[in-house]
Scaffold this active site. Structure first.
Site, PDB file in Angstrom:
ATOM      1  N   ASP A   1      92.367  56.029   2.756  1.00  0.00           N
ATOM      2  CA  ASP A   1      93.393  56.065   3.786  1.00  0.00           C
ATOM      3  C   ASP A   1      93.022  57.080   4.866  1.00  0.00           C
ATOM      4  O   ASP A   1      92.167  57.923   4.664  1.00  0.00           O
ATOM      5  CB  ASP A   1      94.781  56.359   3.200  1.00  0.00           C
ATOM      6  CG  ASP A   1      94.724  57.373   2.068  1.00  0.00           C
ATOM      7  OD1 ASP A   1      95.470  57.201   1.096  1.00  0.00           O
ATOM      8  OD2 ASP A   1      93.930  58.321   2.159  1.00  0.00           O
TER       9      ASP A   1
ATOM     10  N   ASP B   1      94.640  59.863   7.330  1.00  0.00           N
ATOM     11  CA  ASP B   1      95.821  60.666   7.631  1.00  0.00           C
ATOM     12  C   ASP B   1      95.602  61.425   8.931  1.00  0.00           C
ATOM     13  O   ASP B   1      94.482  61.817   9.253  1.00  0.00           O
ATOM     14  CB  ASP B   1      96.092  61.659   6.496  1.00  0.00           C
ATOM     15  CG  ASP B   1      96.367  60.950   5.171  1.00  0.00           C
ATOM     16  OD1 ASP B   1      96.840  59.798   5.208  1.00  0.00           O
ATOM     17  OD2 ASP B   1      96.098  61.542   4.114  1.00  0.00           O
TER      18      ASP B   1
ATOM     19  N   ASP C   1      93.979  71.824  -0.493  1.00  0.00           N
ATOM     20  CA  ASP C   1      93.522  72.232  -1.823  1.00  0.00           C
ATOM     21  C   ASP C   1      92.073  72.716  -1.888  1.00  0.00           C
ATOM     22  O   ASP C   1      91.785  73.803  -2.363  1.00  0.00           O
ATOM     23  CB  ASP C   1      93.798  71.136  -2.869  1.00  0.00           C
ATOM     24  CG  ASP C   1      93.362  69.750  -2.435  1.00  0.00           C
ATOM     25  OD1 ASP C   1      92.751  69.617  -1.353  1.00  0.00           O
ATOM     26  OD2 ASP C   1      93.629  68.784  -3.183  1.00  0.00           O
TER      27      ASP C   1
HETATM   28  P1  ATP Z   1      91.882  60.110  -2.025  1.00  0.00           P
HETATM   29  O1  ATP Z   1      90.589  59.555  -1.562  1.00  0.00           O
HETATM   30  O2  ATP Z   1      92.058  60.051  -3.519  1.00  0.00           O
HETATM   31  O3  ATP Z   1      93.102  59.595  -1.302  1.00  0.00           O
HETATM   32  P2  ATP Z   1      92.451  62.540  -0.613  1.00  0.00           P
HETATM   33  O4  ATP Z   1      91.637  63.787  -0.428  1.00  0.00           O
HETATM   34  O5  ATP Z   1      92.741  61.741   0.604  1.00  0.00           O
HETATM   35  O6  ATP Z   1      91.750  61.676  -1.736  1.00  0.00           O
HETATM   36  P3  ATP Z   1      95.282  62.632  -1.016  1.00  0.00           P
HETATM   37  O7  ATP Z   1      96.016  62.799  -2.300  1.00  0.00           O
HETATM   38  O8  ATP Z   1      95.386  61.350  -0.295  1.00  0.00           O
HETATM   39  O9  ATP Z   1      93.778  63.013  -1.323  1.00  0.00           O
HETATM   40  O10 ATP Z   1      95.758  63.825  -0.073  1.00  0.00           O
HETATM   41  C1  ATP Z   1      95.371  63.923   1.306  1.00  0.00           C
HETATM   42  C2  ATP Z   1      95.044  65.371   1.676  1.00  0.00           C
HETATM   43  O11 ATP Z   1      96.193  66.206   1.479  1.00  0.00           O
HETATM   44  C3  ATP Z   1      93.956  66.010   0.815  1.00  0.00           C
HETATM   45  O12 ATP Z   1      92.675  65.729   1.317  1.00  0.00           O
HETATM   46  C4  ATP Z   1      94.294  67.483   0.900  1.00  0.00           C
HETATM   47  O13 ATP Z   1      93.817  68.036   2.097  1.00  0.00           O
HETATM   48  C5  ATP Z   1      95.825  67.472   0.950  1.00  0.00           C
HETATM   49  N1  ATP Z   1      96.417  67.609  -0.395  1.00  0.00           N
HETATM   50  C6  ATP Z   1      96.758  66.597  -1.254  1.00  0.00           C
HETATM   51  N2  ATP Z   1      97.291  67.067  -2.386  1.00  0.00           N
HETATM   52  C7  ATP Z   1      97.301  68.420  -2.255  1.00  0.00           C
HETATM   53  C8  ATP Z   1      97.754  69.478  -3.093  1.00  0.00           C
HETATM   54  N3  ATP Z   1      98.262  69.249  -4.294  1.00  0.00           N
HETATM   55  N4  ATP Z   1      97.611  70.747  -2.607  1.00  0.00           N
HETATM   56  C9  ATP Z   1      97.090  70.997  -1.386  1.00  0.00           C
HETATM   57  N5  ATP Z   1      96.660  70.030  -0.567  1.00  0.00           N
HETATM   58  C10 ATP Z   1      96.755  68.767  -0.975  1.00  0.00           C
HETATM   59 MG    MG Z   2      93.998  60.002   0.603  1.00  0.00          MG
END
Ligand code: ATP
Ligand code: MG
Length: 397
Positions: free
Chosen positions: A65, A67, A143
């Protein structure tokens, strides 16, 4: 002369990686995400692609996705798009919708506002104005360093406040800030470290890893639905075996699913037959992912528990997943059906077969039994007969 010593150190700005020096091309960014970025930028707001999307593009992977992070406040985002809905009470996120697709658009957050905080305090109502921050505070509340990178739609540069570019190059998962504090703040981050490490084949930085070893048991204090969601995310991209082995080694598996962890201990630990089933599931996950399908969680749970269910029965084995992880019934019952279906699938189709073939979970059960057969080195001939029957189902009925 003393003046010199009293002077503040110059504030260090972010590392800016200009367009020619990185591989992110707008061709690889979702056109709707680009639309959101351009519109906000045209209205004079800062607008960045943020988080996992930037990380995956820099790694040459296809992001799940896209963001957006912006200086526009939620109401301003809403005014900018007709197809926009605000969600969340305390921290309002804007969802800009394009058909089924949602581009999540969040105002830069102040440093203390993590996703965990937002979820934990969601019921408390709207937050104060000082909720919102700058790109720098927003990067710092994320994170891991590789998840804290921004792609600026105005200059096409990648902006790095947290050392994420260096860590991407060195392939490490490193907590932003002190991991002992960040993991206490939101223990789900420990599972996220394992997820990214196994999925991207990155190592976990030493202090981050040390903190997981110390704090793993805090995971039991996290909200069950979030933990449950992260458990199932560990299976994706064919990295499940690696992820669950890490969960086992760090003690997180014992915290969350003690019965399964104990079973693995008594079944050879790192050589448990659990891993054999899981590694065949990984190949299946990869193949499904390439075709754009998700693997159902019921099938994942069934495979994870196959070895244990052989010893103590499906209901007893999976019951522990229901009680300790609070998995939904919609995952639990299909998983039981799949494990119990093995007896039928080992016999050639006979009378009374239509009810079985017509069962809602029959196709998943067939996939499950192929995974089991491959792990156990058994012939799939009888399974092929069942598959033929399933395909004829429409014609005969
Ligand atoms: P994926 O490919 O699994 O979607 P992602 O890195 O995009 O991995 P998401 O869960 O979609 O992970 O979250 C988007 C962003 O939000 C992360 O890249 C991170 O920067 C932030 N984020 C998500 N969860 C947390 C958390 N628990 N604490 C701090 N930041 C977070
Ligand atoms: Mg994501």
């Amino acid at each position: 002369m003393f003046e010199f010593f009293r002077r503040n150190k110059p504030k260090k700005g972010p590392i800016v990686c200009a367009r020619p020096d990185h591989c992110i091309s707008r061709k690889n960014i979702d056109p709707d995400a680009l639309r959101v970025l351009y519109r906000l930028s045209d209205l004079g707001y800062e607008a960045y692609l943020v988080g996992g999307g930037v990380r995956d593009l820099l790694l040459g992977r296809v992001p799940k996705d896209f963001d957006v992070g912006t200086s526009a406040h939620p109401n301003e985002v809403r005014r900018a798009f007709r197809n926009c809905f605000l969600i969340g009470r305390r921290f309002r996120l804007a969802h800009v919708r394009f058909g089924q697709k949602v581009i999540e658009t969040a105002t830069f957050r102040a440093s203390s506002q993590s996703v965990g905080d937002i979820i934990a305090h969601a019921a408390e109502g709207p937050m104060e104005d000082n909720t919102y921050g700058t790109p720098e505070t927003d990067a710092n509340r994320r994170d891991f360093t590789v998840n804290g990178l921004f792609y600026d739609i105005k200059t096409f540069a990648v902006i790095d406040y947290v050392g994420g570019l260096e860590d991407l190059k060195r392939r490490v998962i490193r907590s932003i800030g002190d991991p002992m504090i960040r993991f206490r703040e939101d223990p789900v981050r420990m599972m996220r470290a394992i997820k990214f490490s196994s999925r991207l084949d990155f190592t976990i930085e030493k202090n981050t890893e040390k903190a997981i070893r110390k704090l793993h048991s805090c995971i039991t204090t996290a909200a069950p639905p979030r933990v449950c969601e992260e458990v199932f995310r560990l299976f994706s991209y064919g990295a499940g075996t690696k992820a669950f082995k890490m969960m086992y080694r760090y003690g997180l598996l014992h915290d969350l699913l003690p019965d399964l962890s104990d079973f693995i201990d008594g079944d050879g630990g790192e050589d448990s037959s659990t891993w054999l089933y899981m590694s065949v599931l990984d190949r299946f996950e990869k193949a499904m992912h390439e075709r754009g399908y998700d693997v159902p969680n019921g099938l994942r749970a069934a495979v994870l528990y196959t070895a244990m269910a052989r010893k103590i029965g499906s209901r007893k084995a999976l019951g522990t997943m229901l009680s300790s992880l609070k998995i939904p019934k919609a995952t639990y019952f299909p998983a039981i059906f799949m494990i119990d279906s093995t007896r039928r699938f080992r016999q050639k189709p006979a009378d009374g077969r239509w009810r079985f073939v017509g069962h809602r979970d029959f196709p998943d059960a067939l996939d499950y039994n192929r995974i089991v057969a491959r792990a156990e080195g058994l012939s799939e001939q009888v399974l092929d007969q069942w598959a033929d029957l399933y395909n004829q189902q429409g014609d005969e009925k």
